[in-house]
Design a protein around this motif. Structure first.
Motif, PDB file in Angstrom:
ATOM      1  N   THR A 101       0.843  -1.189   0.000  1.00  0.00           N
ATOM      2  CA  THR A 101       0.000   0.000   0.000  1.00  0.00           C
ATOM      3  C   THR A 101       0.881   1.243   0.000  1.00  0.00           C
ATOM      4  OG1 THR A 101      -0.189   0.249   2.410  1.00  0.00           O
ATOM      5  CG2 THR A 101      -1.739  -1.248   1.335  1.00  0.00           C
ATOM      6  N   ALA A 102       0.450   2.241  -0.765  1.00  0.00           N
ATOM      7  CA  ALA A 102       1.203   3.495  -0.868  1.00  0.00           C
ATOM      8  C   ALA A 102       0.326   4.528  -1.554  1.00  0.00           C
ATOM      9  CB  ALA A 102       2.491   3.294  -1.658  1.00  0.00           C
ATOM     10  N   SER A 103       0.729   5.788  -1.481  1.00  0.00           N
ATOM     11  CA  SER A 103       0.029   6.829  -2.220  1.00  0.00           C
ATOM     12  C   SER A 103       0.282   6.630  -3.711  1.00  0.00           C
ATOM     13  CB  SER A 103       0.512   8.206  -1.780  1.00  0.00           C
ATOM     14  OG  SER A 103       1.914   8.341  -1.996  1.00  0.00           O
ATOM     15  N   GLU A 104      -0.609   7.175  -4.526  1.00  0.00           N
ATOM     16  CA  GLU A 104      -0.518   6.988  -5.982  1.00  0.00           C
ATOM     17  C   GLU A 104       0.850   7.385  -6.524  1.00  0.00           C
ATOM     18  OE1 GLU A 104      -2.559   5.791  -8.250  1.00  0.00           O
ATOM     19  OE2 GLU A 104      -4.390   5.460  -7.075  1.00  0.00           O
ATOM     20  N   GLY A 105       1.418   8.455  -5.965  1.00  0.00           N
ATOM     21  CA  GLY A 105       2.697   8.928  -6.460  1.00  0.00           C
ATOM     22  C   GLY A 105       3.845   7.957  -6.262  1.00  0.00           C
ATOM     23  N   ASN A 106       3.674   6.968  -5.386  1.00  0.00           N
ATOM     24  CA  ASN A 106       4.736   5.993  -5.119  1.00  0.00           C
ATOM     25  C   ASN A 106       4.463   4.626  -5.738  1.00  0.00           C
ATOM     26  OD1 ASN A 106       6.528   7.615  -3.644  1.00  0.00           O
ATOM     27  ND2 ASN A 106       5.363   7.333  -1.756  1.00  0.00           N
ATOM     28  N   HIS A 107       3.405   4.528  -6.541  1.00  0.00           N
ATOM     29  CA  HIS A 107       3.079   3.218  -7.125  1.00  0.00           C
ATOM     30  C   HIS A 107       4.144   2.723  -8.098  1.00  0.00           C
ATOM     31  CE1 HIS A 107      -1.497   2.882  -6.114  1.00  0.00           C
ATOM     32  NE2 HIS A 107      -0.749   3.153  -5.058  1.00  0.00           N
ATOM     33  N   GLN A 108       4.682   3.625  -8.922  1.00  0.00           N
ATOM     34  CA  GLN A 108       5.709   3.181  -9.861  1.00  0.00           C
ATOM     35  C   GLN A 108       6.963   2.736  -9.120  1.00  0.00           C
ATOM     36  OE1 GLN A 108       5.259   2.674 -13.203  1.00  0.00           O
ATOM     37  NE2 GLN A 108       7.204   1.592 -12.920  1.00  0.00           N
ATOM     38  N   HIS A 109       7.285   3.420  -8.025  1.00  0.00           N
ATOM     39  CA  HIS A 109       8.422   3.012  -7.190  1.00  0.00           C
ATOM     40  C   HIS A 109       8.251   1.571  -6.730  1.00  0.00           C
ATOM     41  CE1 HIS A 109      11.398   2.962  -3.977  1.00  0.00           C
ATOM     42  NE2 HIS A 109      10.445   2.787  -3.066  1.00  0.00           N
ATOM     43  N   LEU A 110       7.048   1.209  -6.286  1.00  0.00           N
ATOM     44  CA  LEU A 110       6.811  -0.154  -5.825  1.00  0.00           C
ATOM     45  C   LEU A 110       6.869  -1.151  -6.974  1.00  0.00           C
ATOM     46  CD1 LEU A 110       4.001   0.279  -3.128  1.00  0.00           C
ATOM     47  CD2 LEU A 110       6.467   0.027  -2.808  1.00  0.00           C
ATOM     48  N   ARG A 111       6.342  -0.771  -8.134  1.00  0.00           N
ATOM     49  CA  ARG A 111       6.445  -1.668  -9.296  1.00  0.00           C
ATOM     50  C   ARG A 111       7.903  -1.930  -9.645  1.00  0.00           C
ATOM     51  NH1 ARG A 111       2.454   2.029 -11.301  1.00  0.00           N
ATOM     52  NH2 ARG A 111       0.350   1.136 -11.106  1.00  0.00           N
ATOM     53  N   ASP A 112       8.721  -0.878  -9.582  1.00  0.00           N
ATOM     54  CA  ASP A 112      10.146  -1.034  -9.896  1.00  0.00           C
ATOM     55  C   ASP A 112      10.833  -1.989  -8.932  1.00  0.00           C
ATOM     56  OD1 ASP A 112       9.805   0.778 -11.955  1.00  0.00           O
ATOM     57  OD2 ASP A 112      10.606   2.491 -10.843  1.00  0.00           O
ATOM     58  N   LEU A 113      10.327  -2.069  -7.702  1.00  0.00           N
ATOM     59  CA  LEU A 113      10.913  -2.968  -6.702  1.00  0.00           C
ATOM     60  C   LEU A 113      10.372  -4.390  -6.813  1.00  0.00           C
ATOM     61  CD1 LEU A 113      10.836  -0.689  -3.508  1.00  0.00           C
ATOM     62  CD2 LEU A 113      12.720  -1.026  -5.122  1.00  0.00           C
ATOM     63  N   GLY A 114       9.344  -4.577  -7.637  1.00  0.00           N
ATOM     64  CA  GLY A 114       8.785  -5.918  -7.827  1.00  0.00           C
ATOM     65  C   GLY A 114       7.499  -6.176  -7.084  1.00  0.00           C
ATOM     66  N   ALA A 115       6.893  -5.124  -6.500  1.00  0.00           N
ATOM     67  CA  ALA A 115       5.646  -5.288  -5.749  1.00  0.00           C
ATOM     68  C   ALA A 115       4.452  -4.858  -6.594  1.00  0.00           C
ATOM     69  CB  ALA A 115       5.686  -4.463  -4.466  1.00  0.00           C
ATOM     70  N   VAL A 116       3.270  -5.301  -6.186  1.00  0.00           N
ATOM     71  CA  VAL A 116       2.010  -4.862  -6.791  1.00  0.00           C
ATOM     72  C   VAL A 116       1.445  -3.761  -5.906  1.00  0.00           C
ATOM     73  CG1 VAL A 116      -0.318  -5.536  -7.464  1.00  0.00           C
ATOM     74  CG2 VAL A 116       1.571  -7.175  -7.702  1.00  0.00           C
ATOM     75  N   PRO A 117       1.340  -2.527  -6.393  1.00  0.00           N
ATOM     76  CA  PRO A 117       0.872  -1.425  -5.543  1.00  0.00           C
ATOM     77  C   PRO A 117      -0.648  -1.335  -5.481  1.00  0.00           C
ATOM     78  CG  PRO A 117       1.488  -0.575  -7.683  1.00  0.00           C
ATOM     79  CD  PRO A 117       1.772  -2.048  -7.730  1.00  0.00           C
ATOM     80  N   VAL A 118      -1.150  -0.938  -4.321  1.00  0.00           N
ATOM     81  CA  VAL A 118      -2.562  -0.592  -4.159  1.00  0.00           C
ATOM     82  C   VAL A 118      -2.632   0.670  -3.306  1.00  0.00           C
ATOM     83  CG1 VAL A 118      -3.420  -2.955  -4.362  1.00  0.00           C
ATOM     84  CG2 VAL A 118      -2.830  -2.053  -2.114  1.00  0.00           C
ATOM     85  N   SER A 119      -3.680   1.437  -3.481  1.00  0.00           N
ATOM     86  CA  SER A 119      -3.858   2.656  -2.696  1.00  0.00           C
ATOM     87  C   SER A 119      -4.498   2.321  -1.358  1.00  0.00           C
ATOM     88  CB  SER A 119      -4.746   3.651  -3.455  1.00  0.00           C
ATOM     89  OG  SER A 119      -4.133   4.038  -4.665  1.00  0.00           O
ATOM     90  N   TYR A 120      -4.096   3.032  -0.319  1.00  0.00           N
ATOM     91  CA  TYR A 120      -4.725   2.826   0.976  1.00  0.00           C
ATOM     92  C   TYR A 120      -6.004   3.642   1.067  1.00  0.00           C
ATOM     93  CZ  TYR A 120      -1.708   6.931   1.755  1.00  0.00           C
ATOM     94  OH  TYR A 120      -1.069   8.133   1.627  1.00  0.00           O
ATOM     95  N   GLY A 121      -6.727   3.510   2.171  1.00  0.00           N
ATOM     96  CA  GLY A 121      -7.985   4.238   2.338  1.00  0.00           C
ATOM     97  C   GLY A 121      -9.185   3.333   2.215  1.00  0.00           C
ATOM     98  N   ASP A 122     -10.372   3.922   2.197  1.00  0.00           N
ATOM     99  CA  ASP A 122     -11.614   3.161   2.114  1.00  0.00           C
ATOM    100  C   ASP A 122     -11.608   2.219   0.919  1.00  0.00           C
ATOM    101  OD1 ASP A 122     -12.495   4.550   4.311  1.00  0.00           O
ATOM    102  OD2 ASP A 122     -13.732   5.977   3.169  1.00  0.00           O
ATOM    103  N   GLY A 123     -12.071   0.995   1.141  1.00  0.00           N
ATOM    104  CA  GLY A 123     -12.106   0.007   0.076  1.00  0.00           C
ATOM    105  C   GLY A 123     -10.812  -0.747  -0.122  1.00  0.00           C
ATOM    106  N   LEU A 124      -9.863  -0.606   0.826  1.00  0.00           N
ATOM    107  CA  LEU A 124      -8.554  -1.245   0.688  1.00  0.00           C
ATOM    108  C   LEU A 124      -8.676  -2.758   0.519  1.00  0.00           C
ATOM    109  CD1 LEU A 124      -5.459  -1.419   0.853  1.00  0.00           C
ATOM    110  CD2 LEU A 124      -5.668  -1.384   3.348  1.00  0.00           C
TER     111      LEU A 124
END
Length: 308
Positions: free
Chosen positions: A172-195
């Protein structure tokens, strides 16, 4: 005399002051290092604000910081394997927000020449916490691990250690950090309601374990729901929330600390080009208050450090 950053009362980052202090002297089994860089962690600003005074009481004025890289300037009795002039990194005994700090020799590791001072200061807490919590969770190859706050200092290292072990990581991370997580090999999702629903969408086979670095009760509630219980959920950011939800809170204190093994794995991955140690921002020691404000604001990509 030497300079350090300290707070004499609990409060906002404004209570941090640059001060002159006595040069610390190493005791038996200890060394003193001239600090080149110090890590800034969420625990630092939580302690400064008084949020952790019951769990981690300190004597005021207090110099924050628990990790640093630097050069050994003095060696106490009964120290083997380290000498004056060695470049090292690790956990410190005295506050690391300082020009000089004391550390137990057993908690230091020689810094490779290929590792910069800032990167080295970013390793100790993140590496040991990552290694320890992955062990507590018992995560195995082929399993799915959910990490909350995955783009921060600890999260960034945990993602990479888990991926290197063949684990599927959802972060989980803010939208601005999703590409960072993809580059590390993770699947990003946004936190907050509906997680929970968003995690299920990318992990239809379920989540085996979860690590929360954020300290947010909502993250723990979702973790328990997704893993089916409290057994394989670990919290490192909020002891009160951990107690409320009945999950394990881990600090790396006596009986838990696993720094030596953690550094060995992290340095091996770094040498093989399989580990990144991004620095979100580096501040000079005198701007420690700004560094803590940035840490409190969150949305980090990697680690905040102080340079000396």
């Amino acid at each position: 005399m030497t300079k350090s950053i300290a707070f004499a009362e609990y409060g906002s980052a404004d209570v941090l002051r640059l001060q002159d202090t006595e040069l610390p002297q190493p005791g038996p089994g200890q060394v003193r290092i001239a600090v080149r860089a110090a890590g800034v962690n969420p625990l630092d600003h939580k302690m400064r604000a008084g949020l952790m005074k019951d769990a981690f009481p300190v004597e005021l004025p207090h110099v924050p910081g628990a990790e640093a890289s630097g050069v050994i300037e003095a060696v106490g009795e009964d120290v083997a394997g380290l000498v004056v002039g060695d470049e090292v990194f690790g956990r410190t005994v005295t506050g690391a927000y300082a020009e000089q700090a004391v550390a137990d020799a057993s908690m230091l590791t020689l810094k490779p020449d290929t590792l910069g001072w800032e990167q080295a200061a970013a390793i100790p807490v993140a590496a040991e916490t990552s290694y320890r919590t992955l062990g507590l969770l018992g995560v195995r190859t082929g399993e799915t691990l959910l990490i909350h706050g995955a783009a921060g200092g600890v999260g960034t290292v945990t993602v990479q250690l888990a991926v290197a072990r063949g684990v599927k990581v959802i972060g989980t991370a803010s939208e601005g950090n999703h590409q960072h997580l993809r580059d590390l090999g993770a699947v990003p999702v946004s936190y907050g309601d509906g997680l929970a629903e968003r995690v299920r969408a990318v992990a239809p086979d379920g989540v085996d374990a979860a690590l929360d670095t954020s300290g947010q009760p909502a993250a723990l509630a979702a973790s328990i729901e997704l893993t089916g219980g409290t057994e394989r959920v670990v919290e490192i950011g909020n002891p009160m929330a951990a107690g409320e939800f009945g999950v394990r809170f881990s600090t790396g204190g006596p009986g838990e600390y696993q720094g030596e093994a953690a550094y060995e794995e992290v340095l091996a991955l770094f040498a093989a080009g399989k580990l990144e140690l991004p620095i979100h921002a580096a501040y000079p020691l005198a701007r420690a208050a700004d560094a803590q404000r940035a840490s409190e604001a969150g949305h980090l990509t990697g680690k905040i450090v102080l340079t000396v």
